[in-house]
Design a protein around this motif. Structure first.
Motif, mmCIF file in Angstrom:
data_model
loop_
_atom_site.group_PDB
_atom_site.id
_atom_site.type_symbol
_atom_site.label_atom_id
_atom_site.label_comp_id
_atom_site.label_asym_id
_atom_site.label_seq_id
_atom_site.Cartn_x
_atom_site.Cartn_y
_atom_site.Cartn_z
ATOM 1 N N LYS A 77 0.842 -1.200 0.000
ATOM 2 C CA LYS A 77 0.000 0.000 0.000
ATOM 3 C C LYS A 77 0.873 1.244 0.000
ATOM 4 N N GLN A 78 1.936 1.235 0.812
ATOM 5 C CA GLN A 78 2.956 2.281 0.782
ATOM 6 C C GLN A 78 4.231 1.616 0.280
ATOM 7 N N PRO A 79 4.521 1.709 -1.020
ATOM 8 C CA PRO A 79 5.644 0.960 -1.607
ATOM 9 C C PRO A 79 6.987 1.214 -0.940
ATOM 10 N N GLY A 80 7.257 2.470 -0.595
ATOM 11 C CA GLY A 80 8.536 2.802 0.019
ATOM 12 C C GLY A 80 8.474 2.697 1.531
ATOM 13 N N LEU A 81 9.439 1.998 2.118
ATOM 14 C CA LEU A 81 9.467 1.857 3.577
ATOM 15 C C LEU A 81 9.706 3.204 4.251
ATOM 16 N N LEU A 82 10.551 4.039 3.642
ATOM 17 C CA LEU A 82 10.911 5.327 4.227
ATOM 18 C C LEU A 82 10.282 6.471 3.449
ATOM 19 N N GLN A 83 9.869 7.510 4.186
ATOM 20 C CA GLN A 83 9.249 8.686 3.589
ATOM 21 C C GLN A 83 9.974 9.940 4.068
ATOM 22 N N GLN A 84 9.875 10.995 3.278
ATOM 23 C CA GLN A 84 10.463 12.271 3.676
ATOM 24 C C GLN A 84 9.940 12.672 5.055
ATOM 25 N N GLY A 85 10.867 13.049 5.947
ATOM 26 C CA GLY A 85 10.489 13.445 7.298
ATOM 27 C C GLY A 85 10.639 12.346 8.330
ATOM 28 N N ASP A 86 10.852 11.094 7.891
ATOM 29 C CA ASP A 86 11.028 9.991 8.839
ATOM 30 C C ASP A 86 12.356 10.125 9.585
ATOM 31 N N ARG A 87 12.382 9.575 10.796
ATOM 32 C CA ARG A 87 13.610 9.450 11.568
ATOM 33 C C ARG A 87 14.022 7.982 11.523
ATOM 34 N N VAL A 88 15.318 7.722 11.374
ATOM 35 C CA VAL A 88 15.807 6.357 11.138
ATOM 36 C C VAL A 88 17.022 6.070 12.012
ATOM 37 N N ARG A 89 17.054 4.861 12.555
ATOM 38 C CA ARG A 89 18.237 4.381 13.271
ATOM 39 C C ARG A 89 18.620 3.010 12.715
ATOM 40 N N PHE A 90 19.919 2.765 12.644
ATOM 41 C CA PHE A 90 20.428 1.474 12.188
ATOM 42 C C PHE A 90 20.835 0.643 13.404
ATOM 43 N N LYS A 91 20.583 -0.665 13.323
ATOM 44 C CA LYS A 91 20.915 -1.581 14.415
ATOM 45 C C LYS A 91 21.793 -2.701 13.872
ATOM 46 N N ALA A 92 22.944 -2.901 14.485
ATOM 47 C CA ALA A 92 23.867 -3.945 14.036
ATOM 48 C C ALA A 92 23.321 -5.328 14.384
ATOM 49 N N ILE A 93 23.374 -6.237 13.410
ATOM 50 C CA ILE A 93 22.952 -7.623 13.629
ATOM 51 C C ILE A 93 24.045 -8.556 13.116
ATOM 52 N N SER A 94 23.957 -9.819 13.509
ATOM 53 C CA SER A 94 24.946 -10.814 13.103
ATOM 54 C C SER A 94 24.569 -11.432 11.753
ATOM 55 N N ARG A 95 25.484 -12.202 11.218
ATOM 56 C CA ARG A 95 25.216 -12.920 9.962
ATOM 57 C C ARG A 95 24.015 -13.842 10.133
ATOM 58 N N GLU A 96 23.977 -14.552 11.260
ATOM 59 C CA GLU A 96 22.874 -15.476 11.525
ATOM 60 C C GLU A 96 21.542 -14.733 11.578
ATOM 61 N N GLN A 97 21.512 -13.598 12.262
ATOM 62 C CA GLN A 97 20.275 -12.813 12.346
ATOM 63 C C GLN A 97 19.875 -12.278 10.974
ATOM 64 N N PHE A 98 20.865 -11.865 10.202
ATOM 65 C CA PHE A 98 20.605 -11.362 8.852
ATOM 66 C C PHE A 98 19.890 -12.419 8.013
ATOM 67 N N LEU A 99 20.381 -13.652 8.062
ATOM 68 C CA LEU A 99 19.780 -14.734 7.283
ATOM 69 C C LEU A 99 18.412 -15.126 7.844
ATOM 70 N N GLN A 100 18.284 -15.152 9.168
ATOM 71 C CA GLN A 100 17.007 -15.500 9.788
ATOM 72 C C GLN A 100 15.909 -14.503 9.420
ATOM 73 N N GLN A 101 16.294 -13.245 9.226
ATOM 74 C CA GLN A 101 15.325 -12.201 8.904
ATOM 75 C C GLN A 101 15.077 -12.059 7.401
ATOM 76 N N GLY A 102 15.579 -13.023 6.634
ATOM 77 C CA GLY A 102 15.298 -13.034 5.201
ATOM 78 C C GLY A 102 16.359 -12.418 4.327
ATOM 79 N N GLY A 103 17.519 -12.098 4.897
ATOM 80 C CA GLY A 103 18.591 -11.504 4.115
ATOM 81 C C GLY A 103 19.141 -12.461 3.071
ATOM 82 N N LEU A 104 19.549 -11.905 1.941
ATOM 83 C CA LEU A 104 20.080 -12.714 0.840
ATOM 84 C C LEU A 104 21.551 -12.398 0.610
#
Length: 234
Positions: free
Chosen positions: A206-233
């Protein structure tokens, strides 16, 4: 359309084509200005309903495209509309969107080179990048590509002199004072430091883009295992 321009103490309206107007704002780039430009775009869409084709905001400008048959003297009308838009302060309490990111050379080919150029060990690079709350200034370049700032000074690098021919979707990157996430696989010249398993753009949502102008964003470090578990390719 009328071919005149209108100069105001805070912005200039100029005709840049037969159907397009450019509003240039005369003040430093910042979160408050970005929100004001977004509100100006909403006001234009409202007051020019039926004649506006598109509004495209940037760091310090707003491009407005109108139907070819638009009314005369629209520059003067646009100026009146913009002068009536109230200024607001950035809401520092707005909840930040979290982007899990795996920072590793396996998904960032030149990460060792980047740490050498910044003078930061990988652990320090991760600490600096995840310790900042970023603001989405604009969406551009391609669907879902959010330009976010501001990077801590030690991480500010120029774009690569030789762009990479294919950067995987989800790649987290830095360039100048900005950070971004490539929403699609494409060529690019930013410095890749990691990858997120999140899908930044999906035309079927419905909202194609995850991020929109005006949003605040933080990055969180994860491990390789977590990356793959969460659907990372890989």
């Amino acid at each position: 359309m009328n071919k005149d321009s209108f100069n105001n103490r805070s912005f200039t309206v100029s005709q840049v084509s037969e159907t397009s107007l450019l509003v240039s704002f005369h003040e430093p780039v910042g979160a408050d200005l970005s929100l004001f430009i977004a509100d100006c775009g909403k006001a234009v869409n409202h007051h020019f309903a039926g004649t506006v084709v598109n509004t495209v905001p940037s760091y310090n400008a707003l491009l407005i495209t109108l139907q070819p048959s638009s009314e005369q003297n629209c520059v003067e009308k646009l100026n009146r509309v913009l002068l009536a838009v109230p200024r607001k302060k950035t809401d520092g309490q707005r909840e930040a969107i979290e982007i899990p990111t795996w920072y590793d050379p396996e998904v960032a080919e030149y990460l060792d080179e980047i740490t050498e150029k910044t003078g930061c060990r990988l652990e320090e690079l991760i600490r600096l990048h995840t310790g900042q709350t970023f603001f989405v200034y604009m969406i551009g370049f391609c669907p879902g590509f959010a330009y976010m700032g501001d990077l801590p000074e030690p991480l500010r690098l120029p774009r690569r002199t030789v762009p990479q021919t294919k950067i995987p979707a989800g790649s987290v990157a830095i360039a100048d004072f900005q950070t971004a996430v490539y929403p699609l696989a494409m060529p690019g010249g930013w410095n890749i430091i990691g990858r997120t398993p999140l899908t930044l753009f999906d035309a079927g949502r419905k909202q194609p883009g995850l991020l929109q102008q005006g949003d605040r964003v933080r990055f969180k470090a994860i491990s390789r295992e977590q990356f793959l578990q969460q659907g990372g390719l890989l």
